[in-house]
Design a protein around this motif. Structure first.
Motif, short mmCIF file in Angstrom:
data_model
loop_
_atom_site.label_atom_id
_atom_site.label_comp_id
_atom_site.label_asym_id
_atom_site.label_seq_id
_atom_site.Cartn_x
_atom_site.Cartn_y
_atom_site.Cartn_z
N ASN A 156 0.81 -1.24 0.00
CA ASN A 156 0.00 0.00 0.00
C ASN A 156 0.84 1.28 0.00
O ASN A 156 0.43 2.31 0.53
CB ASN A 156 -0.95 0.01 1.21
N LYS A 157 2.01 1.21 -0.62
CA LYS A 157 2.85 2.40 -0.73
C LYS A 157 2.48 3.25 -1.94
O LYS A 157 2.94 4.39 -2.06
CB LYS A 157 4.32 1.99 -0.82
N LEU A 158 1.69 2.68 -2.85
CA LEU A 158 1.17 3.45 -3.98
C LEU A 158 -0.21 2.91 -4.33
O LEU A 158 -0.50 1.74 -4.10
CB LEU A 158 2.10 3.41 -5.19
N SER A 159 -1.03 3.77 -4.89
CA SER A 159 -2.40 3.39 -5.25
C SER A 159 -2.40 2.63 -6.56
O SER A 159 -1.42 2.64 -7.31
CB SER A 159 -3.27 4.63 -5.37
N ILE A 160 -3.52 2.00 -6.86
CA ILE A 160 -3.62 1.28 -8.13
C ILE A 160 -3.58 2.25 -9.31
O ILE A 160 -3.00 1.95 -10.36
CB ILE A 160 -4.89 0.40 -8.18
N ASP A 161 -4.13 3.46 -9.13
CA ASP A 161 -4.08 4.45 -10.22
C ASP A 161 -2.64 4.86 -10.50
O ASP A 161 -2.24 5.01 -11.66
CB ASP A 161 -4.91 5.68 -9.85
N ASP A 162 -1.85 5.04 -9.43
CA ASP A 162 -0.44 5.39 -9.63
C ASP A 162 0.31 4.23 -10.28
O ASP A 162 1.17 4.44 -11.15
CB ASP A 162 0.21 5.74 -8.29
N LEU A 218 -0.93 1.98 -12.31
CA LEU A 218 -1.32 1.94 -13.73
C LEU A 218 -0.59 3.02 -14.53
O LEU A 218 -0.15 2.77 -15.66
CB LEU A 218 -2.83 2.12 -13.85
N GLU A 219 -0.44 4.19 -13.95
CA GLU A 219 0.26 5.27 -14.67
C GLU A 219 1.74 4.94 -14.82
O GLU A 219 2.34 5.23 -15.86
CB GLU A 219 0.07 6.60 -13.94
N ILE A 220 2.33 4.34 -13.79
CA ILE A 220 3.73 3.94 -13.88
C ILE A 220 3.93 2.91 -14.99
O ILE A 220 4.89 2.99 -15.77
CB ILE A 220 4.21 3.38 -12.53
N LEU A 221 3.02 1.96 -15.08
CA LEU A 221 3.10 0.95 -16.15
C LEU A 221 2.97 1.61 -17.52
O LEU A 221 3.65 1.22 -18.48
CB LEU A 221 2.02 -0.11 -15.96
N SER A 222 2.11 2.63 -17.62
CA SER A 222 1.97 3.35 -18.89
C SER A 222 3.25 4.10 -19.23
O SER A 222 3.66 4.15 -20.40
CB SER A 222 0.80 4.34 -18.80
N ASP A 260 7.77 8.82 -0.52
CA ASP A 260 6.80 9.83 -0.12
C ASP A 260 6.20 10.58 -1.31
O ASP A 260 5.18 11.25 -1.18
CB ASP A 260 7.45 10.84 0.84
N SER A 261 6.87 10.50 -2.46
CA SER A 261 6.35 11.12 -3.70
C SER A 261 6.56 10.12 -4.83
O SER A 261 7.31 10.36 -5.77
CB SER A 261 7.07 12.44 -3.99
N TYR A 262 5.90 8.99 -4.70
CA TYR A 262 6.21 7.83 -5.52
C TYR A 262 6.09 8.14 -7.02
O TYR A 262 7.06 8.02 -7.77
CB TYR A 262 5.28 6.68 -5.15
N LEU A 263 4.92 8.53 -7.46
CA LEU A 263 4.68 8.74 -8.88
C LEU A 263 5.50 9.91 -9.42
O LEU A 263 6.08 9.83 -10.51
CB LEU A 263 3.19 8.97 -9.14
N ILE A 264 5.55 11.01 -8.67
CA ILE A 264 6.27 12.20 -9.13
C ILE A 264 7.76 11.90 -9.31
O ILE A 264 8.37 12.24 -10.33
CB ILE A 264 6.06 13.37 -8.14
#
Length: 695
Positions: free
Chosen positions: A349-355, A357-361, A394-398
């Motif tokens: 639970n360190k990142l959401s499913i939306d994040d 999915l965006e990382i995979l994209s 703390d800013s996984y996707l960014i």
């Protein structure tokens, strides 16, 4: 360790039991190996002058000093295949003698052979059998040993049952005596190991040093289990390794590749495929104490479940599974170590499913854009192996986006202008990912996706070498150049189920016949229907539309400049690449601007890796790094080439050595380009700088 030469049958004589430990792979000899051993035994039995025949070694542990049974039990770590095959031959001889009582072997009966070498006569549990195999093989050999009551079943181990039948068929009245005499002459190296003193793993490795018999995964399984007590081996195998093998199922060949990716993920370095076992051992020595190998086995099992979801399409979340399938279609195996780390974080639970999915994209888009732009793929494994260290929890996707956006040179994430330019001119027809490309374009925002495997690739302008006259007329007087330039490009390709019907027909007929473009239900053919004629202008217009659509599918990541700047370690001048543009240079106007545009186009066409960065004082053309910097001046363009002056080949002598002069730009070679200069010659000098960099 005690090693002696001994008759093979002496191993089986007396009250004892040889056990194949759970970590050993199952019996695997084929007919070929069985037949060779059978013939060797028969040959030595037929020769009265032959006193012995060597058949290798059998390596095993002394019984536990505190046994749980009165039958001494020896744990075999090498020699299983030979030992099992000879036991099968002995069982075949016993069965033959029982059913042919008129055949005599000296003064020994089938009961004596059976009770001396195959069973412990007075035992009723599993200690009755002199050889106890592992897993599925065990039950089959036990049933075979029930001489009176044996019946084949659907659950039999195939190799045990088939080899027993094969060997039994080779035995007959004329050879059974000689065969038994041959077994009596067999000699082995009897290697006995002492618990607590001998290292079974080191001995095992030396016995299997060729690496031909066991896979890297087999060696790792043995390493984890071999040093454990028998009960612990059984527990760890059933709890972790067997479940892992079940998850892989009939795709067990992926298991060694998973372990390689696991080691890469853990260490940040990529082991050679043939050295995964050694790399794994080195990793464990720094992470776990030997007594804590259960933790290692548990972790390996945990990550293997992630791997099966990512690679083997076993993901239960539909949206994730779709992204994983795209990565599989693009064959981005090099990103699997990175995905293992990210999947673990997702589970925590360190990142959401939306994040997620965006990382995979982002990974998908990065690789696909690079494929289209012709950037090398041989460095992707190193790129992906290093990305995770740059992720801020703390800013996984960014932070993930920033890691990709800040890569430069040949590691770069191609921007929209480069991607668009290359996609328009790329030979798509001969691209490995062409089906993936067309499938994504066709199914973009479709609620009912089309399976493009049901369609074939159609060249709207045909590729026939005998180009029809009506197509020459359609394209105009420059038809040859148009065909060469656009034939296999995106603008001229579509999908159809009527390839043979459309063939080389005129464009107007391709549109209107049954199954033609006008009646096609495919989205890709909408832009074809809009064209009245099919010529260069039509191809370019359609390519532009498909490229615009592509930019919506395979996106360039977006971050505010100030946010990106926080993650950059570059100088302030290169912190944000888009800080300047052509309009910021005082002398880039009128004729000098026209000259620059011609130069820019020519440089960008040299190699697909070339891209532009606008600096405060100059314009940088880069591949791995700057190879040509352009400083606009009032009457000319001053070019700095990033190479040593003594290495430039300049027959006309127009280059100047500026080493140590402190000029803007990078390199020691300066050349001027004005309106009267030879652009072609200057381009040759620029190519020298780029080629030296790429070499």
């Amino acid at each position: 360790m005690e090693a002696t030469q001994a008759p093979f049958l002496s191993l089986l004589d007396g009250k004892k039991q040889f056990i194949i430990p759970i970590y050993q792979r199952t019996y695997s000899w084929q007919y070929t190996q069985c037949e060779k051993l059978f013939k060797d035994i028969l040959a030595v039995g037929q020769k009265a002058t032959s006193s012995s025949h060597f058949v290798g070694s059998v390596v095993y542990f002394l019984p536990d000093p505190t046994p749980t049974t009165s039958v001494p039990q020896y744990l075999v770590i090498d020699g299983q295949q030979r030992l099992t095959t000879i036991v099968l031959i002995l069982l075949s001889i016993v069965r033959f003698l029982k059913h042919n009582p008129y055949v005599k072997i000296e003064d020994e009966t089938w009961e004596e052979i059976f009770e001396t070498y195959l069973v412990n006569k007075h035992r009723t549990d599993n200690t009755k059998y002199k050889l106890l195999l592992t897993r599925h093989d065990r039950d089959t050999l036990i049933r075979l040993s029930e001489i009176e009551n044996y019946k084949t079943t659907a659950d039999d181990s195939i190799r045990i049952s088939e080899n027993f039948t094969f060997l039994s068929d080779l035995i007959n009245t004329s050879n059974v005596t000689e065969l038994y005499q041959g077994i009596k002459k067999l000699v082995v190296v009897d290697v006995i190991l002492e618990r607590g003193k001998d290292n079974p793993q080191l001995i095992f490795e030396s016995l299997n040093s060729t690496g031909l018999d066991l896979s890297q995964a087999d060696l790792i399984r043995n390493y984890i289990l071999m040093g454990q007590a028998a009960e612990k081996q059984e527990e760890l195998y059933n709890k972790y390794w067997f479940r892992m093998e079940q998850d892989f199922g009939d795709q067990l060949g992926y298991l060694p590749w998973f372990i390689r990716d696991y080691v890469t993920m853990k260490t940040g370095t990529i082991p050679n495929a043939a050295e995964v076992y050694e790399s794994y051992k080195r990793f464990l020595s720094g992470q776990y104490k030997p007594k804590d190998l259960e933790t290692a086995a548990k972790e390996l099992f945990t990550y293997s479940t992630f791997y099966c979801r990512i690679v083997l399409s076993k993901e239960r979340i539909a949206s994730l599974n779709q992204k994983f399938r795209e990565i599989q279609k693009l064959r981005i195996e090099t990103c699997y170590p990175l995905l293992l780390s990210i999947y673990y974080d997702f589970e925590q639970n360190k990142l959401s499913i939306d994040d997620f999915l965006e990382i995979l994209s982002i990974i998908r888009d990065y690789v696909f854009r690079r494929v289209i732009c012709g950037l090398p793929t041989n460095s992707l494994n190193k790129i992906f192996a290093s990305i995770y260290s740059k992720v801020d929890p703390d800013s996984y996707l960014i932070s993930f986006k920033a890691a990709f956006l800040l890569m430069d040179g040949q590691r770069r994430f191609p921007k929209d202008d480069e991607f668009s330019r290359e996609l328009k001119i790329k030979d798509i027809y001969n691209l490995r990912a062409r089906n993936y490309l067309l499938e994504c374009l066709e199914n973009y925002k479709r609620k009912e996706p089309v399976n493009i495997e049901n369609f074939t690739i159609e060249h709207i302008m045909p590729q026939n070498k005998n180009f029809p006259n009506y197509w020459r007329t359609e394209l105009g007087t420059d038809w040859e150049n148009i065909k060469d330039k656009y034939l296999h490009t995106l603008g001229n390709l579509t999908l159809t189920s009527y390839n043979s019907e459309l063939s080389d027909r005129p464009f107007s007929e391709k549109k209107t016949i049954g199954g033609g473009f006008n009646s096609s239900p495919l989205n890709l053919n909408e832009s074809v229907r809009e064209a009245v004629v099919w010529n260069e202008d039509s191809i370019v217009k359609r390519a532009d539309k498909l490229v615009d659509l592509s930019l919506q599918i395979w996106k360039y990541p977006s971050l505010p400049k100030e946010v990106l700047g926080e993650y950059s370690t570059a100088t302030s001048d290169s912190l944000v690449e888009d800080k300047y543009s052509v309009s910021d240079y005082e002398y880039l106007k009128d004729e000098i601007l026209d000259l620059y545009r011609k130069l820019e186009k020519r440089i960008l066409n040299i190699d697909s890796s070339v891209h532009i960065e606008f600096k405060k004082k100059y314009i940088a053309f880069k591949s791995l790094t700057n190879f040509c910097d352009v400083i606009p001046q009032k009457a000319k363009l001053r070019l700095t080439l990033n190479m040593k002056f003594e290495k430039v080949i300049d027959p006309k002598g127009i280059c100047k050595n500026i080493e140590g002069l402190g000029r803007w730009g990078n390199g020691d070679v300066e050349v001027g380009l004005d309106l009267s200069s030879d652009l072609d010659y200057v381009l040759e000098l620029i190519e020298q700088s780029l080629n030296q960099q790429l070499d």
